[in-house]
Design a protein around this motif. Structure first.
Motif, PDB file in Angstrom:
ATOM      1  N   ASP B 226       0.801  -1.219   0.000  1.00 43.61           N
ATOM      2  CA  ASP B 226       0.000   0.000   0.000  1.00 43.61           C
ATOM      3  C   ASP B 226       0.835   1.271   0.000  1.00 43.61           C
ATOM      4  OD1 ASP B 226       1.015  -0.195   2.522  1.00 43.61           O
ATOM      5  OD2 ASP B 226      -0.900  -0.582   3.495  1.00 43.61           O
ATOM      6  N   GLU B 279      -3.011  -7.057   2.489  1.00 43.72           N
ATOM      7  CA  GLU B 279      -4.386  -6.878   2.974  1.00 43.72           C
ATOM      8  C   GLU B 279      -5.364  -6.796   1.795  1.00 43.72           C
ATOM      9  OE1 GLU B 279      -3.461  -4.841   7.286  1.00 43.72           O
ATOM     10  OE2 GLU B 279      -3.772  -3.544   5.566  1.00 43.72           O
ATOM     11  N   LEU B 394      -5.626  -4.068  -5.369  1.00 40.73           N
ATOM     12  CA  LEU B 394      -6.311  -3.262  -4.339  1.00 40.73           C
ATOM     13  C   LEU B 394      -7.800  -3.534  -4.445  1.00 40.73           C
ATOM     14  CD1 LEU B 394      -6.497  -1.006  -2.198  1.00 40.73           C
ATOM     15  CD2 LEU B 394      -6.359   0.666  -4.049  1.00 40.73           C
ATOM     16  N   THR B 395      -8.355  -4.117  -3.396  1.00 41.91           N
ATOM     17  CA  THR B 395      -9.728  -4.617  -3.440  1.00 41.91           C
ATOM     18  C   THR B 395     -10.563  -4.042  -2.292  1.00 41.91           C
ATOM     19  OG1 THR B 395      -9.351  -6.470  -1.949  1.00 41.91           O
ATOM     20  CG2 THR B 395      -8.769  -6.809  -4.280  1.00 41.91           C
ATOM     21  N   HIS B 396     -11.841  -4.361  -2.336  1.00 46.22           N
ATOM     22  CA  HIS B 396     -12.709  -4.000  -1.217  1.00 46.22           C
ATOM     23  C   HIS B 396     -12.180  -4.556   0.105  1.00 46.22           C
ATOM     24  CE1 HIS B 396     -15.941  -2.057  -3.390  1.00 46.22           C
ATOM     25  NE2 HIS B 396     -15.894  -3.011  -4.307  1.00 46.22           N
ATOM     26  N   TYR B 398      -9.170  -4.601   1.252  1.00 50.69           N
ATOM     27  CA  TYR B 398      -8.239  -3.653   1.887  1.00 50.69           C
ATOM     28  C   TYR B 398      -9.000  -2.587   2.661  1.00 50.69           C
ATOM     29  CZ  TYR B 398      -4.369  -0.428   2.597  1.00 50.69           C
ATOM     30  OH  TYR B 398      -3.440   0.395   3.176  1.00 50.69           O
ATOM     31  N   ILE B 399     -10.056  -2.064   2.024  1.00 53.45           N
ATOM     32  CA  ILE B 399     -10.857  -1.028   2.689  1.00 53.45           C
ATOM     33  C   ILE B 399     -11.521  -1.593   3.941  1.00 53.45           C
ATOM     34  CG2 ILE B 399     -12.716   0.659   2.395  1.00 53.45           C
ATOM     35  CD1 ILE B 399     -10.432   1.122   0.432  1.00 53.45           C
ATOM     36  N   ALA B 400     -12.088  -2.775   3.791  1.00 56.56           N
ATOM     37  CA  ALA B 400     -12.801  -3.370   4.930  1.00 56.56           C
ATOM     38  C   ALA B 400     -11.848  -3.579   6.103  1.00 56.56           C
ATOM     39  CB  ALA B 400     -13.437  -4.703   4.506  1.00 56.56           C
ATOM     40  N   ASN B 402      -8.987  -1.993   6.765  1.00 59.64           N
ATOM     41  CA  ASN B 402      -8.334  -0.804   7.303  1.00 59.64           C
ATOM     42  C   ASN B 402      -9.257   0.314   7.750  1.00 59.64           C
ATOM     43  OD1 ASN B 402      -5.457  -1.318   7.306  1.00 59.64           O
ATOM     44  ND2 ASN B 402      -5.838  -1.779   5.154  1.00 59.64           N
ATOM     45  N   ALA B 403     -10.503   0.256   7.358  1.00 60.98           N
ATOM     46  CA  ALA B 403     -11.436   1.250   7.876  1.00 60.98           C
ATOM     47  C   ALA B 403     -11.920   0.839   9.264  1.00 60.98           C
ATOM     48  CB  ALA B 403     -12.609   1.444   6.917  1.00 60.98           C
ATOM     49  N   ASP B 404     -11.543  -0.334   9.703  1.00 63.78           N
ATOM     50  CA  ASP B 404     -12.017  -0.819  11.002  1.00 63.78           C
ATOM     51  C   ASP B 404     -10.903  -1.163  11.975  1.00 63.78           C
ATOM     52  OD1 ASP B 404     -14.666  -0.637  10.330  1.00 63.78           O
ATOM     53  OD2 ASP B 404     -14.677  -2.605   9.394  1.00 63.78           O
ATOM     54  N   TYR B 405      -9.729  -1.597  11.459  1.00 66.97           N
ATOM     55  CA  TYR B 405      -8.687  -2.136  12.322  1.00 66.97           C
ATOM     56  C   TYR B 405      -8.214  -1.139  13.363  1.00 66.97           C
ATOM     57  CZ  TYR B 405      -3.994  -3.535  13.733  1.00 66.97           C
ATOM     58  OH  TYR B 405      -2.878  -3.829  14.453  1.00 66.97           O
ATOM     59  N   ARG B 406      -8.303  -1.452  14.572  1.00 63.87           N
ATOM     60  CA  ARG B 406      -7.598  -0.781  15.661  1.00 63.87           C
ATOM     61  C   ARG B 406      -7.773  -1.630  16.896  1.00 63.87           C
ATOM     62  NH1 ARG B 406      -8.431   4.954  18.461  1.00 63.87           N
ATOM     63  NH2 ARG B 406      -6.312   5.368  19.148  1.00 63.87           N
TER      64      ARG B 406
END
Lengths: 407, 407
Positions: B226, B279, B394-396, B398-400, B402-406
């Motif tokens: 990325d 990812e 780069l796919t959905h 990756y977004i799924a 990283n928009a949530d990981y913490r």
């Protein structure tokens, strides 16, 4: 087609600019039922300035405009949507030459007075027969509005983008109008996307060029959607000189300040409108970098943050993951000291002096991140360099648009 | 948790390395029910080399390893998963010092013989009490396998990654084992992620360092997921010297070639395994750049293509959109001539001499793009520089992720 961006702005009321006439037509560059050729005619005496992509693979349109800009005069602008004509070799060059020749032959101007820009898929030569028929049609068409023109230059854009500013120059009120298109492949190096500025101000071409380059540096060159730089990026400014002011010819004239400020404001509005239509954007993000070694360094740090997929997805997820901002500062390749770094989200300082702020209140941060307008402040702690960069978040929408888009 | 990567490889059978003993324990760095502390003990006489992140915001672990690498000796490695301990100021430094002190105090080695690496969320100080309890537990634990260790260093990884190579050095068969973790924030500048290499070869620390740096340049430094560079990237190589060969101490010894080749092979396998666990990855992409001005220029062009969101989404969409490859070459900032550029997808030349190949057969290109292993070839046409870069699409996904990981 793609849904309207949630960050879309209404198209403003734009007054006419004396000496500019618009037209639109359907050349049929793609199998779509919409106008895709935009035309602007300029009265004699119109001067032009422009900035173009830093790509080493520029389109023939960009090369044509660069050559014509040297002469500094303009009588016509042709914008083709749906086909960028980039990377098409001698056939692409022939198409641009044919467009300029058709306009010149019909209207009686010189080919070098005709500016051409194209946007859309890369690698497919622009069909000359359609372009010529489109020009014949647009020259016979009724006048079009700014809204028509702004809509006709769009490709993956979800809303037409325009802006207006005014300045008092030499006691005369001058008008500056801009329209712009762009949504993906947005990472300007010198200029980005297609943007067109029109003014009735009387100004010399070299001064207009200097001011446009200056405005570009802090506006179009400070936005990014995806870090990808187009082969066709072009911003052109046309000045018809019909406002009645004594011609501006020096940067030091007091009236130059007013015009410069209006031009910078206009370019900033247009640049921000592009970010608001960033592919898949759900949030508009302002990144203010201070305390860098220089303004240029601050801009590069800002763009490193703005282009980080991990920062952009965190914002999409409304996650105050400031560790990813640290990461993006660390990889920027610019002077930075981990233990001097401070970061804020909205008005809340979340990290300072190289570590988290002890017990900072997460509630206002979380509330700020649920909004549409996100602000991240980064202080490098080393100097006086500052820059502001604008971007959008990275969402499923970007993937959906770009895993499928092709003519 | 995230589904297994469709590009996952089975974990290989890995033999022991004489002089290395492994252990795992649950320190509880996150609220998860898995081991998250990995330990390796090395016999006396083990030498070490390493390469670390170029980030200007490195973790205290990275700073600790850099200082210890100067001495060149190792007795222990501690890897913490679930917390990177980066950007945690004096508290982070204290945690690393406490870990080294605990190991040294219990086992009788020096603190500077203890190497520490941590991976996970940025900005949260590693809890010292959990680390110390984890070390006590792991020192009392039964021996662990390579598969155990490779699984315990994972964070967002979806499969454990390891590899083995051999070389004949001085008539002795030496073994090289590597394990690696990494899935996002992958854009090595010098090194990337956490990677650990273990060998029984007898070799001096300076020579091992030189060879690791060389191997890194064409392996870990040629992958990207990325474009984001971690604050914690570390690759360490440990050589116990128990294979019985006469110690390698010069790059010019004939036996050095065999070891170097085995080390490069090992690092390439590990680097590619990271890309296969990128990812959201659905395709493994090899980008071979030839004809550049230099190898370094070829690598930067390759990474510009590999990091382009538009190229990566086109591959996800199985779209032969080579115009986006042109765009990425054009923005790379490296010497390139549009009209000399050639591009192939799989074995099919799609563009040459600055334009599309007239009437090229799209069928084999489309078939190639539906596969899991994609190859793009770009010839710049200017010189002899070449490089190969590996990435994923780069796919959905990756977004799924990283928009949530913490934590």
């Amino acid at each position: 087609m793609t849904d309207l961006s949630p960050l879309a702005l209404p198209f403003p009321d734009l007054p006419p600019v004396a000496g500019v006439r618009l037209g639109i037509a359907r050349a049929g560059y793609k199998a779509w039922d919409r106008a895709d050729l935009t035309y602007a005619a300029f009265d004699e005496g119109t001067v032009v300035a422009g900035v173009t992509t830093q790509s080493l693979c520029p389109s023939p349109e960009v090369e044509w405009c660069r050559a014509a800009l040297v002469l500094g005069h303009a009588r016509a602008l042709v914008v083709n949507a749906g086909n960028s004509n980039a990377f098409t070799g001698h056939r692409g060059r022939a198409a641009v030459e044919a467009i300029a020749a058709r306009v010149a032959g019909t209207t009686g101007c010189r080919p070098s007075d005709v500016f051409v820009a194209s946007t859309g898929v890369i690698g497919v030569p622009l069909p000359i027969d359609r372009a010529e028929a489109g020009i014949d049609a647009v020259l016979a068409a009724p006048p079009a509005s700014w809204a028509d023109a702004a809509a006709t230059i769009m490709t993956t854009d979800t809303f037409p983008k325009g802006a207006v500013t005014h300045a008092i120059v030499d006691g005369r009120r001058v008008t500056l109008i801009g329209i712009v298109k762009g949504s993906g492949m947005i990472a300007p190096d010198m200029a980005t996307m297609l943007g067109f500025v029109f003014t009735d101000c009387a100004i010399t071409s070299p001064l207009l060029q200097a001011m446009l380059a200056e405005a570009n540096a802090t506006t179009f060159s400070c936005i990014t959607v995806d870090g990808d730089t187009s082969t066709s990026d072009t911003v052109l400014a046309f000045a018809t000189g019909q406002a009645g002011n004594a011609p501006l010819d020096s940067d030091e004239a007091p009236a130059a300040d007013a015009f410069r400020a209006a031009l910078i404001d206009l370019c900033r509005m247009l640049a921000q409108a592009v970010v608001r239509d960033g592919e898949g954007a759900s949030k508009f993000v302002t990144i203010a970098v201070t305390g860098a070694k220089s303004n240029a360094s601050a801009r590069r740090i800002g763009l490193s943050i703005a282009n980080s997929p991990l920062v952009k997805t965190a914002i999409a997820g409304e996650d105050a993951n400031w560790g990813r901002v640290v990461m993006a500062v660390g990889k920027a390749g610019e002077p930075a000291e981990r233990d001097l770094l401070s970061i804020r989200f909205g008005d809340t300082q979340v990290a300072t002096a190289g570590m988290a702020v002890e017990g900072y209140d997460e509630a206002p941060v979380a509330a700020h991140l649920t909004g549409r307008e996100i602000e991240i402040g980064v202080d490098i702690g080393l100097g006086d360099g500052a820059a502001t960069v604008w971007t959008c978040d990275l969402t499923h929408g970007y993937i959906a648009i770009n895993a499928d888009y092709r003519s």
